[in-house]
Design a protein around this motif. Structure first.
Motif, PDB file in Angstrom:
ATOM      1  N   ASN A   1      70.148 145.257 -18.044  1.00 47.36           N
ATOM      2  CA  ASN A   1      70.111 143.860 -19.132  1.00 47.36           C
ATOM      3  C   ASN A   1      69.094 143.042 -18.594  1.00 47.36           C
ATOM      4  O   ASN A   1      68.320 142.436 -19.466  1.00 47.36           O
ATOM      5  N   ASP A   2      68.657 142.863 -17.371  1.00 49.20           N
ATOM      6  CA  ASP A   2      67.584 142.292 -16.826  1.00 49.20           C
ATOM      7  C   ASP A   2      66.164 142.666 -16.720  1.00 49.20           C
ATOM      8  O   ASP A   2      65.230 141.939 -16.699  1.00 49.20           O
TER       9      ASP A   2
ATOM     10  N   LEU B   1      72.933 152.509 -20.768  1.00 50.68           N
ATOM     11  CA  LEU B   1      73.824 151.320 -21.047  1.00 50.68           C
ATOM     12  C   LEU B   1      75.095 151.545 -21.800  1.00 50.68           C
ATOM     13  O   LEU B   1      76.184 151.132 -21.656  1.00 50.68           O
TER      14      LEU B   1
ATOM     15  N   THR C   1      73.673 145.064 -14.986  1.00 48.37           N
ATOM     16  CA  THR C   1      73.033 143.840 -14.937  1.00 48.37           C
ATOM     17  C   THR C   1      71.480 144.049 -14.783  1.00 48.37           C
ATOM     18  O   THR C   1      70.717 143.478 -15.369  1.00 48.37           O
TER      19      THR C   1
END
Length: 185
Positions: free
Chosen positions: A139-140, A77, A136
Motif C-alpha cells: 500500500n505504501d 494484495l 503495508t
C-alpha cells in the motif's frame, strides 16, 4: 496455558486432526499452484517475499515491487494475501494439534513436551505479522522505509525458523512413535 492445554486436549480426535490436515494442505496447494504462480507471473521470476526463508533486503523489495508493476502488486494484495490470511490460522491450529496428537500417543502430552505444541502457533502468528507488513508495504510503495522492510523481514525469518523447527520436531516425534510401535509389536 491451562486453557490452551484444555482446548487442545478437547480437540484431539483423529478425525478432527485428519480433516484439518487435509484442509490446511488444500489451502496451501491452492496458494502453491494458483495464487503464487499468478502473482509471480508479474515478477519476472522473482520470488515473493512470503517465499524467501532466508529473508530479503530493501533493494530486493523495491526491485520486486517495481517488476510486479501496479497490476502485479494488486494481484499480490488482492489474490495472494487474502488466501495467506487463512493459511496461518490453519497451519497453527492443525500442526499444534498434530504434535499434541502424537504426544498423546507417547503419553507425553501432560508433560513439558506440551510446549512443543506452541511452535506452530508461533509460526502462524509470525506469518500474520509478515502478511501485515507486506500489505503495508504494498500500500505504501514506492514510499517504503528501511524500518518497514526490516520489521517485515524479521517476521519472515521468525516464520521460517519456527516452521523449520516445527517440521524437525514432527519428524522426531513420528520416528519416536514408530520406534515405540515397532518395539511394542
Amino acid at each position: 496455558m491451562n486453557k490452551l492445554r484444555k482446548i487442545i486436549s478437547e480437540n484431539l480426535t483423529g478425525k478432527k486432526v485428519a480433516f484439518l490436515f487435509l484442509l490446511t494442505n488444500l489451502v496451501y496447494a491452492f496458494m502453491l499452484f494458483v495464487t503464487i504462480p499468478k502473482t509471480v507471473a508479474y515478477s519476472g521470476g522473482m520470488k515473493l517475499l512470503d517465499m524467501m526463508p532466508q529473508g530479503y533486503n530493501s533493494e530486493y523489495v523495491n526491485e520486486l515491487f517495481n517488476k510486479l508493476g501496479e497490476e502485479g502488486r494488486g494481484v499480490y494484495l488482492f489474490n495472494q494475501i487474502p488466501v495467506d490470511m487463512i493459511y496461518p490460522f490453519l497451519f497453527g491450529i492443525t500442526y499444534s494439534l498434530l504434535i499434541a496428537y502424537f504426544l498423546k500417543k507417547l503419553d507425553k502430552l501432560n508433560t513439558p513436551f506440551f510446549y512443543l505444541c506452541l511452535v506452530p502457533l508461533i509460526a502462524g502468528i509470525a506469518d500474520y505479522l509478515e502478511n501485515i507488513g507486506i500489505i503495508t508495504m504494498l500500500n505504501d510503495y514506492p514510499d517504503l522505509s528501511i524500518t518497514q522492510i526490516s520489521t517485515t523481514n524479521f517476521f519472515t525469518l521468525i516464520k521460517s525458523l519456527s516452521t523449520t523447527l516445527f517440521f524437525l520436531i514432527l519428524i522426531v516425534i513420528i520416528i519416536v512413535v514408530g520406534v515405540k510401535r515397532f518395539k511394542w509389536k
